[in-house]
Motif scaffolding. Structure first.
Motif, short mmCIF file in Angstrom:
data_model
loop_
_atom_site.label_atom_id
_atom_site.label_comp_id
_atom_site.label_asym_id
_atom_site.label_seq_id
_atom_site.Cartn_x
_atom_site.Cartn_y
_atom_site.Cartn_z
N PHE A 173 0.94 -1.04 -0.13
CA PHE A 173 -0.03 0.07 0.00
C PHE A 173 0.79 1.33 -0.13
N SER A 174 0.64 2.10 -1.01
CA SER A 174 1.33 3.46 -0.95
C SER A 174 0.67 4.55 -0.29
N LEU A 175 1.04 5.24 0.52
CA LEU A 175 0.38 6.19 1.22
C LEU A 175 0.73 7.49 0.55
N LYS A 176 -0.17 8.47 0.31
CA LYS A 176 0.06 9.50 -0.18
C LYS A 176 0.39 10.70 0.75
N ASN A 177 1.16 11.69 -0.01
CA ASN A 177 1.40 13.07 0.84
C ASN A 177 -0.10 13.76 1.38
N MET A 178 0.10 14.48 2.35
CA MET A 178 -0.83 15.30 2.80
C MET A 178 -0.90 16.61 1.97
N THR A 179 -2.01 16.90 1.34
CA THR A 179 -2.04 18.13 0.62
C THR A 179 -2.25 19.24 1.79
N PRO A 180 -1.80 20.61 1.41
CA PRO A 180 -1.99 21.64 2.42
C PRO A 180 -3.42 21.83 2.94
N GLU A 181 -4.24 21.73 1.87
CA GLU A 181 -5.79 22.00 2.54
C GLU A 181 -6.33 20.90 3.54
N ARG A 182 -5.73 19.68 3.42
CA ARG A 182 -6.41 18.59 4.46
C ARG A 182 -5.30 18.88 5.94
N VAL A 183 -4.16 19.39 5.61
CA VAL A 183 -3.28 19.80 6.77
C VAL A 183 -4.11 20.96 7.52
N VAL A 184 -4.64 21.93 6.96
CA VAL A 184 -5.14 23.22 7.48
C VAL A 184 -6.26 22.47 8.21
N GLU A 185 -7.07 21.82 7.60
CA GLU A 185 -8.37 21.30 8.08
C GLU A 185 -8.12 20.54 9.43
N ALA A 210 4.96 21.92 6.22
CA ALA A 210 4.98 20.68 6.44
C ALA A 210 5.31 19.82 5.11
N ASP A 211 5.19 20.22 4.05
CA ASP A 211 5.57 19.32 2.76
C ASP A 211 5.17 18.04 2.67
N GLY A 212 3.61 18.03 3.03
CA GLY A 212 3.06 16.67 3.08
C GLY A 212 3.21 15.79 4.11
N SER A 213 3.80 15.99 5.31
CA SER A 213 3.66 15.55 6.38
C SER A 213 2.95 15.74 7.67
N ARG A 215 2.95 14.87 10.55
CA ARG A 215 3.58 14.87 11.78
C ARG A 215 4.48 16.10 11.75
N ASP A 216 5.15 16.46 10.57
CA ASP A 216 5.81 17.78 10.71
C ASP A 216 5.06 18.88 10.92
N ALA A 217 3.54 18.79 10.45
CA ALA A 217 2.67 20.03 10.60
C ALA A 217 2.36 20.10 11.92
N MET A 218 2.35 18.92 12.76
CA MET A 218 1.95 18.96 14.30
C MET A 218 3.24 19.33 15.05
N SER A 219 4.35 19.04 14.79
CA SER A 219 5.63 19.55 15.21
C SER A 219 5.92 20.94 15.20
N LEU A 220 5.61 21.46 13.87
CA LEU A 220 5.71 23.02 13.66
C LEU A 220 4.61 23.72 14.50
N THR A 221 3.50 23.13 14.53
CA THR A 221 2.34 23.72 15.17
C THR A 221 2.69 23.84 16.77
N ASP A 222 3.30 22.82 17.43
CA ASP A 222 3.86 22.87 18.62
C ASP A 222 5.02 24.12 18.75
N GLN A 223 5.72 24.25 17.96
CA GLN A 223 6.86 25.17 17.90
C GLN A 223 6.11 26.56 17.86
N ALA A 224 5.22 26.66 17.05
CA ALA A 224 4.40 27.98 16.76
C ALA A 224 3.58 28.30 18.18
N ILE A 225 2.94 27.44 18.59
CA ILE A 225 2.31 27.82 19.85
C ILE A 225 3.38 28.40 21.05
N ALA A 226 4.71 27.89 21.18
CA ALA A 226 5.36 28.20 21.85
C ALA A 226 6.30 29.67 21.62
N PHE A 227 6.44 29.93 20.38
CA PHE A 227 6.83 31.06 19.85
C PHE A 227 5.84 32.09 19.92
#
Length: 679
Positions: A173-185, A210-213, A215-227
């Motif tokens: 099974f090949s998993l697709k990258n996350m689109t920015p629209e889905r990440v924002v939602e 996040a470039d399709g990831s 997990r990267d989006a959630m990590s950047l959100t953690d950093q943005a909340i702290a910033f």
């Protein structure tokens, strides 16, 4: 209790909580509901798209105390232990740190034992492509036929490094990258549940970074909340990521639109105060131009993810479409050449000035004056006379005697009228009264010369007689005679020697490998109406089984060669009724088939089997593999193995890395093919 990051706190615990990957979830849910479980699964995709998460959910689905289901309860002891990472029958292995074959053998020694708690023992091997070749070989047999209580789940970000033997034993099974629209939602849902104030523009910045990831989006959100001290604001996220303010990009594009060099350089100066990444600035400009082009083609397709939809539509209405395409292409080339500039800011400024200087000529704001006066040779052209363009002369033609006050003019065979150029007043010439120009004497037009057809690669071309002028004029100025068309110096009209395309020095004539049936000598002795070219047989739709497989084993034993061998190689045994055999022959080889070849093949069968048979051959394409197709498949397999061996060789990889070497696959030949050529 210590703080748990968003990526782990919001990790999905069931299929209904998964974001995206619908094509994978649908297949897994249907398989679980119908009890059609595979023994080995392979999940591929980039980092942070849900490979390990899906594997853990599958482990819960097959071991839940309520039974095998696609909706585990999540409350039983098994589900809780899997969520907490302490379920004894879920063995998670990091292949990146256990690459040796000894580690794999130790793992396989425990496969024979039944699960302690659950219904199945699940082996989750992450980053499986890091295993060594010996580890893969040790894993093959167990992966193909594991015990009924064992399930293998493999995950990798680089499936190209997995052997084909591993891929063929797994359900991939090949998993697709996350689109920015889905990440924002998803981020909107998470931040709303966490009671964290946010701005939509900030989420779009995080979604693209996040470039399709996920997990990267959630990590950047953690950093943005702290910033942002508990808030996710666009200005803070832009400062954190080092992103560029789109308002400044629009300032640069507005200066380009107005053709104002001063405003353009001022916009660059304001950008330089922020110390930006100039390559990233060009990338942002290209993104805006891309959205402008979409707005010009389909305005309703422009999203408002960055809160600038109105500005994009306004720019699309004022900027010509050809300018948008031109600026986009210039920006792409500028990004390629920017690392070569001595100064990045200077290189960026040169890209913008190039856009300004070379904007399309039909634009309303394009400059109409020449940058300098064109230089014209006064020895041949009078400044008070109209300069006319003359088409190239293909062959010398007779001309009439010139008038006393008119310069001789050569008349070409087909005269192509060119637009006249206005008289040019050069600064060093004194103004003179206009001189009346005498009318040119009509030139008699001879009959058109016959068109000579140039035939490529003639060994000894016949001499071509040049056409003789109908009425030669004595003492007329003669032009040099052009070279014959068959000489190497011939070039089409309008093409100079420097414009000729260079020869392809990298061309190699590749010999086609044909099946070795030993009938080439017989082909030379037999008389054929037309030359027959042997083509590579097409692959069979099905592998050979039954009678077709017996024919594959019998074919090498037959005492035949030549055309008879070619016919037998493209046949397949269909039916055997006593001493009567029925063969199907591919109609593509019907040109070689006749009654004589059928008689020879029948005699060869009788001689090989020691009994009398009656042979029938029908011109029907065999559905199963013929000997010719089997030989072609084996050659293709050997070629592929040879190429894979070359690409995997560590010394060749070192040469490619250190010296920039490249591999030409068309020059690779298997060892057995080279041996047969030398013999």
């Amino acid at each position: 209790m210590s703080y748990q990051v968003l990526a782990r706190k919001w990790r999905p615990r069931s299929f209904r909580e998964m974001v995206g990957q619908t094509h994978v979830l649908k297949a897994l849910i249907n398989a679980l509901d119908n009890q059609r479980l595979h023994h080995a699964y392979l999940f591929t995709g980039t980092r942070g798209v849900g490979k390990t998460t899906i594997a853990r959910i599958i482990a819960k689905c097959v071991n839940c105390e309520t039974g095998i289901t696609s909706t585990p309860c999540g409350t039983c002891s098994v589900c809780r232990e899997i969520d907490e990472g302490r379920f004894v029958d879920l063995i998670e292995i990091d292949a990146a740190s256990r690459t040796k074959v000894e580690d794999t053998r130790e793992l396989l020694d425990n496969v024979q034992y039944a699960p302690s708690r659950g219904r199945f023992k699940v082996y989750l091997i992450d980053e499986v492509h890091m295993l060594s070749s010996h580890s893969f070989n040790a894993l093959l047999k167990t992966l193909e036929e594991p015990p009924p209580y064992v399930k293998f789940i493999l995950a990798t970000t680089d499936p190209q490094k997995l052997p084909a033997t591993i891929l063929s034993r797994c359900l991939q099974f090949s998993l697709k990258n996350m689109t920015p629209e889905r990440v924002v939602e998803h981020l909107s849902h998470v931040l709303g549940a966490e009671n964290v104030p946010f701005e939509d523009d900030a989420l779009w910045l995080l979604g693209r970074a996040a470039d399709g990831s996920m997990r990267d989006a959630m990590s950047l959100t953690d950093q943005a909340i702290a910033f942002g001290e508990g808030k996710v604001l666009a200005a803070d996220v832009r400062a954190m990521l080092g992103s560029l303010d789109h308002g400044q990009v629009y300032g640069v594009l507005q200066a380009l639109l107005e053709g104002d060099a001063r405003a353009l350089l001022e916009a660059v100066r304001q950008l330089a105060e922020q110390g930006p990444d100039w390559n990233g600035v060009l990338a942002e400009m290209l993104n805006v131009l891309h959205r402008v082009a979409i707005a010009q083609a389909l305005p309703e397709a422009v999203d408002n993810g960055q809160g600038d939809r109105d500005r994009v539509l306004a720019l699309a209405g004022s900027l010509p479409a050809e300018d948008v395409q031109f600026y986009y292409q210039m920006g792409l080339i500028g990004r390629r050449d920017l690392p070569l500039a001595p100064d990045l800011r200077g290189g960026f400024e040169m890209v913008l000035l190039r856009m300004l200087a070379f904007r399309p000529a039909d634009s309303a704001d394009a400059p109409r004056q020449l940058l300098k006066t064109p230089g014209i040779n006064q020895a041949t052209v009078d400044s008070t006379r109209t300069v006319a363009a003359v088409a190239p002369v293909a062959a010398p033609l007779p001309v009439a005697a010139p008038a006393p006050s008119v310069t001789p003019v050569v008349a070409p065979a087909p005269v192509v009228a060119a637009p006249a150029v206005e008289a040019v007043d050069l600064p060093w010439n004194e103004p003179a009264a206009p001189t009346p120009v005498a009318e040119p004497v009509p030139v008699p037009q001879p009959a058109p010369a016959p068109i000579l057809e140039v035939v490529a690669e003639q060994p000894e071309p016949a001499p071509i007689a040049m056409p003789t002028p109908a009425s030669p004029v004595p003492d007329a100025p003669q032009q040099p005679v052009s070279a014959p068309a068959d000489e190497a110096s011939y070039s089409p009209a309008g093409m100079e020697r420097d414009d000729e395309p260079p020869l392809d020095d990298d061309y190699y004539d590749v010999d086609i490998d044909s099946a070795n049936y030993g009938y080439l000598d017989e082909l030379a002795s037999e008389t054929v109406a037309e030359p027959v070219v042997e083509q590579a047989p097409e692959p069979a739709s099905q592998p050979a089984t039954g009678l077709a497989l017996q024919w594959l084993e019998l074919f090498p034993k037959l005492p035949i060669s030549g055309m008879t061998g070619s016919i037998a190689a493209n046949c397949s045994l269909i039916a055997v009724e006593g001493d009567h055999w029925l063969l199907h022959l591919d109609p593509a080889h019907s040109a070689l088939f006749n009654a004589t070849q059928q008689r020879r093949l029948n005699e060869a069968l009788n001689q090989c089997l020691g009994r009398t048979l009656t042979l029938s051959i029908e011109l029907i394409r065999p559905e199963q593999e013929t000997p010719a197709q089997a030989a072609s498949r084996k050659r293709a397999d050997r070629q592929r193995e040879a190429e894979e061996s070359i690409h995997a060789d560590p010394f060749i990889q070192q040469m490619m890395k250190q010296f920039g070497a490249i591999i030409r696959d068309d020059t690779i030949e298997p060892v057995d093919a080279l041996a047969s050529q030398s013999e």
